[in-house]
Enzyme design. Structure first.
Site, PDB file in Angstrom:
ATOM      1  N   CYS A 168      45.962  43.785  42.782  1.00  0.00           N
ATOM      2  CA  CYS A 168      45.277  42.998  43.816  1.00  0.00           C
ATOM      3  C   CYS A 168      46.285  42.202  44.637  1.00  0.00           C
ATOM      4  O   CYS A 168      46.765  41.154  44.203  1.00  0.00           O
ATOM      5  CB  CYS A 168      44.240  42.081  43.162  1.00  0.00           C
ATOM      6  SG  CYS A 168      43.327  41.088  44.342  1.00  0.00           S
ATOM      7  N   CYS A 171      45.082  38.740  45.684  1.00  0.00           N
ATOM      8  CA  CYS A 171      45.099  37.776  44.569  1.00  0.00           C
ATOM      9  C   CYS A 171      46.523  37.302  44.272  1.00  0.00           C
ATOM     10  O   CYS A 171      46.760  36.130  44.027  1.00  0.00           O
ATOM     11  CB  CYS A 171      44.559  38.416  43.293  1.00  0.00           C
ATOM     12  SG  CYS A 171      43.012  39.289  43.514  1.00  0.00           S
ATOM     13  N   ASP A 172      47.476  38.219  44.268  1.00  0.00           N
ATOM     14  CA  ASP A 172      48.793  37.903  43.705  1.00  0.00           C
ATOM     15  C   ASP A 172      49.939  37.895  44.715  1.00  0.00           C
ATOM     16  O   ASP A 172      51.021  37.383  44.398  1.00  0.00           O
ATOM     17  CB  ASP A 172      49.141  38.927  42.607  1.00  0.00           C
ATOM     18  CG  ASP A 172      48.163  38.857  41.436  1.00  0.00           C
ATOM     19  OD1 ASP A 172      47.578  37.778  41.225  1.00  0.00           O
ATOM     20  OD2 ASP A 172      47.983  39.876  40.742  1.00  0.00           O
TER      21      ASP A 172
HETATM   22  C1  LIG Z   1      44.482  41.686  37.403  1.00  0.00           C
HETATM   23  C2  LIG Z   1      43.469  41.095  38.361  1.00  0.00           C
HETATM   24  C3  LIG Z   1      43.749  39.896  38.976  1.00  0.00           C
HETATM   25  C4  LIG Z   1      42.821  39.336  39.830  1.00  0.00           C
HETATM   26  N1  LIG Z   1      43.109  38.134  40.410  1.00  0.00           N
HETATM   27  C5  LIG Z   1      42.207  37.553  41.228  1.00  0.00           C
HETATM   28  C6  LIG Z   1      42.477  36.286  41.823  1.00  0.00           C
HETATM   29  O1  LIG Z   1      43.548  35.711  41.629  1.00  0.00           O
HETATM   30  N2  LIG Z   1      41.504  35.752  42.611  1.00  0.00           N
HETATM   31  C7  LIG Z   1      40.319  36.383  42.863  1.00  0.00           C
HETATM   32  O2  LIG Z   1      39.479  35.830  43.569  1.00  0.00           O
HETATM   33  N3  LIG Z   1      40.042  37.573  42.314  1.00  0.00           N
HETATM   34  C8  LIG Z   1      40.951  38.179  41.514  1.00  0.00           C
HETATM   35  N4  LIG Z   1      40.689  39.399  40.971  1.00  0.00           N
HETATM   36  C9  LIG Z   1      39.400  40.045  41.273  1.00  0.00           C
HETATM   37  C10 LIG Z   1      38.293  39.376  40.429  1.00  0.00           C
HETATM   38  O3  LIG Z   1      38.716  39.296  39.103  1.00  0.00           O
HETATM   39  C11 LIG Z   1      36.999  40.155  40.552  1.00  0.00           C
HETATM   40  O4  LIG Z   1      36.626  40.247  41.903  1.00  0.00           O
HETATM   41  C12 LIG Z   1      35.883  39.465  39.775  1.00  0.00           C
HETATM   42  O5  LIG Z   1      36.241  39.252  38.433  1.00  0.00           O
HETATM   43  C13 LIG Z   1      34.606  40.299  39.819  1.00  0.00           C
HETATM   44  O6  LIG Z   1      33.654  39.638  39.061  1.00  0.00           O
HETATM   45  P1  LIG Z   1      32.320  40.312  38.546  1.00  0.00           P
HETATM   46  O7  LIG Z   1      31.431  39.178  38.235  1.00  0.00           O
HETATM   47  O8  LIG Z   1      31.843  41.327  39.475  1.00  0.00           O
HETATM   48  O9  LIG Z   1      32.657  41.014  37.169  1.00  0.00           O
HETATM   49  P2  LIG Z   1      33.951  41.473  36.388  1.00  0.00           P
HETATM   50  O10 LIG Z   1      34.995  40.431  36.410  1.00  0.00           O
HETATM   51  O11 LIG Z   1      34.328  42.833  36.846  1.00  0.00           O
HETATM   52  O12 LIG Z   1      33.407  41.513  34.889  1.00  0.00           O
HETATM   53  C14 LIG Z   1      32.333  42.284  34.518  1.00  0.00           C
HETATM   54  C15 LIG Z   1      32.285  42.317  33.009  1.00  0.00           C
HETATM   55  O13 LIG Z   1      30.957  42.625  32.588  1.00  0.00           O
HETATM   56  C16 LIG Z   1      30.997  43.200  31.304  1.00  0.00           C
HETATM   57  N5  LIG Z   1      30.217  44.440  31.264  1.00  0.00           N
HETATM   58  C17 LIG Z   1      30.480  45.619  31.878  1.00  0.00           C
HETATM   59  N6  LIG Z   1      29.556  46.547  31.549  1.00  0.00           N
HETATM   60  C18 LIG Z   1      28.693  45.931  30.701  1.00  0.00           C
HETATM   61  C19 LIG Z   1      27.531  46.368  30.004  1.00  0.00           C
HETATM   62  N7  LIG Z   1      27.066  47.616  30.114  1.00  0.00           N
HETATM   63  N8  LIG Z   1      26.881  45.467  29.199  1.00  0.00           N
HETATM   64  C20 LIG Z   1      27.339  44.188  29.086  1.00  0.00           C
HETATM   65  N9  LIG Z   1      28.444  43.731  29.717  1.00  0.00           N
HETATM   66  C21 LIG Z   1      29.113  44.600  30.509  1.00  0.00           C
HETATM   67  C22 LIG Z   1      32.456  43.549  30.999  1.00  0.00           C
HETATM   68  O14 LIG Z   1      32.964  42.616  30.073  1.00  0.00           O
HETATM   69  C23 LIG Z   1      33.115  43.413  32.365  1.00  0.00           C
HETATM   70  O15 LIG Z   1      34.478  43.087  32.255  1.00  0.00           O
HETATM   71  C24 LIG Z   1      41.590  39.995  40.096  1.00  0.00           C
HETATM   72  C25 LIG Z   1      41.316  41.216  39.468  1.00  0.00           C
HETATM   73  C26 LIG Z   1      42.241  41.766  38.609  1.00  0.00           C
HETATM   74  C27 LIG Z   1      41.931  43.080  37.927  1.00  0.00           C
END
Ligand SMILES: Cc1cc2nc3c(=O)[nH]c(=O)nc-3n(C[C@H](O)[C@H](O)[C@H](O)COP(=O)(O)OP(=O)(O)OC[C@H]3O[C@@H](n4cnc5c(N)ncnc54)[C@H](O)[C@@H]3O)c2cc1C
Length: 348
Positions: A168, A171-172
């Site tokens: 990302c 992000c970084d």
């Molecule tokens: C390495 C990295 C660094 C990042 N750094 C930043 C940053 O600095 N700033 C920023 O704004 N964004 C950053 N992002 C992006 C950010 O993390 C994502 O946009 C954000 O986390 C998305 O959130 P979400 O709620 O959609 O779910 P996610 O964070 O994608 O989490 C969803 C979680 O739901 C759970 N899940 C999945 N399927 C199921 C199921 N069937 N049943 C129950 N639970 C389940 C799992 O545990 C999954 O990990 C980064 C991403 C990465 C990969």
């Protein structure tokens, strides 16, 4: 009695939805995912993608500073003990996620550490089956299962995650370790060009590594890469190994040729992957309308409704464009409000 609302997921969108739903007295139940080796490998453990990163510099409300006492005060003691030490530089990904989870729990959210493997959204009540075989019923469901970044799958890439390997740029890219240094971006599509273009603000040079002799990106985006004096495209190359050491992290990459040229070593302090994301929607195939890429479709403009009555989607699972913690949190709030209003309209 069916639950009023069940939230599936554990990233910023799920916990924000839970905070709003709990404060609206919907008594949400969250399935936060399971702690399994497969989820560890895929980057889908409970607490989501943000828990995979160190510093989070762009989530509002957490300027640089020492949060040690705040974390000690606000997070359950048992949970606090197993968290990595605070680095006194603002908030880390795992800390931010623990804070969100705690905030949701403080308002009465119940949390089950298991994942949903099957759903039946054909009528009321909605039915969800967890991996232990138990079945839960709910009137409304918020899907907040997020997505995962695609990586190359190299052992050396895994070793340097958070030490120069990132998926990302937004992000970084602005972190000190990448400033005025050469960086590499892997990929050849529109998002790879966008990442390279963004990184060129900070880097001395951005090398785009592409396996073919032509970018997959749209013409206009490909031209943008070619016109940027800081971007150099290395054609017909794939990463063979990420080079580095424990102190400096990434120091370069060794590239193999796809056209029988000699190997090439490129000096770089960071490697950014831009080879796509995979939404966590496998268990929803045939149950909710999706884009061909597997991302869930919102069926009403500016609302979080999906194709099934009473089912809402929030966060990266329905967003292949912004993919940020704050946007995920924003749509989590929207989904909780949509669910609350839908339940009220149905008298449920
Ligand atoms: C390495 C990295 C660094 C990042 N750094 C930043 C940053 O600095 N700033 C920023 O704004 N964004 C950053 N992002 C992006 C950010 O993390 C994502 O946009 C954000 O986390 C998305 O959130 P979400 O709620 O959609 O779910 P996610 O964070 O994608 O989490 C969803 C979680 O739901 C759970 N899940 C999945 N399927 C199921 C199921 N069937 N049943 C129950 N639970 C389940 C799992 O545990 C999954 O990990 C980064 C991403 C990465 C990969």
């Amino acid at each position: 009695m069916p639950e009023k609302v069940i939230i599936i997921g554990s990233g910023p969108s799920a916990w924000t939805a839970a905070i709003y739903a709990a404060r609206a007295e919907l008594k949400p139940l969250v399935f936060e995912g399971a702690i399994t080796q497969e989820n560890q490998q895929n980057g889908t453990l409970p607490l989501g993608q943000l828990a995979l990163t160190t510093e989070v510099e762009n989530y509002p409300g957490f300027p640089a500073g020492d949060l040690e006492h705040y974390l000690d005060d606000s997070i359950d003691k048992q949970q606090r003990q197993i968290m990595p030490p605070h680095q006194k530089e603002g908030v880390s990904g795992p800390e931010l996620m623990e804070l969100m989870r705690q905030q949701a729990k403080n308002f009465g959210t119940r949390v089950i550490t298991d994942e949903i493997t099957e759903v039946d959204f054909t009528g009321q009540p909605l039915k969800l089956t967890a991996s232990d075989g138990s079945v839960q019923e709910a009137h409304a469901v918020i899907v907040a299962t997020g997505a995962r970044a695609n990586y190359l799958g190299l052992e050396s890439e895994n070793r340097y995650k958070n030490l120069g390997v990132s998926a990302c740029a937004v992000c970084d890219g602005a972190l000190p370790r990448f400033r005025d240094k050469p960086l590499v971006v892997i990929g050849g599509g529109d998002s790879a060009v966008e990442e390279a273009d963004y990184l060129s603000k900070f880097a001395s040079t951005v090398y785009m590594i592409h396996r073919r002799d032509e970018l997959r990106a749209s013409k206009i985006m490909a031209q943008r890469a070619k016109d940027n004096p800081k971007i150099e495209i290395l054609w017909n190359r794939v990463v063979d190994e990420v080079l580095g050491d424990d102190t400096s992290g990434v120091t370069g990459v060794r590239l193999k040729s796809t056209t029988d040229e000699d190997d090439l070593e490129v000096e770089a302090s960071g490697m950014f992957l831009a080879i796509g994301h995979t939404p966590n929607t496998e268990f929803l195939r045939g149950k909710l309308d999706m884009h061909p890429s597997g991302y869930l479709k919102w069926t009403k403009p500016f609302r979080t409704y999906t194709s099934a009555e009473g089912v809402f989607a929030a966060g990266d699972v329905a967003d292949d464009y912004y993919r940020q913690a704050v946007t995920a949190a924003g749509t989590g709030c929207m989904a909780a409000l949509d669910a609350e209003r839908w339940l009220a309209a149905k008298g449920l």
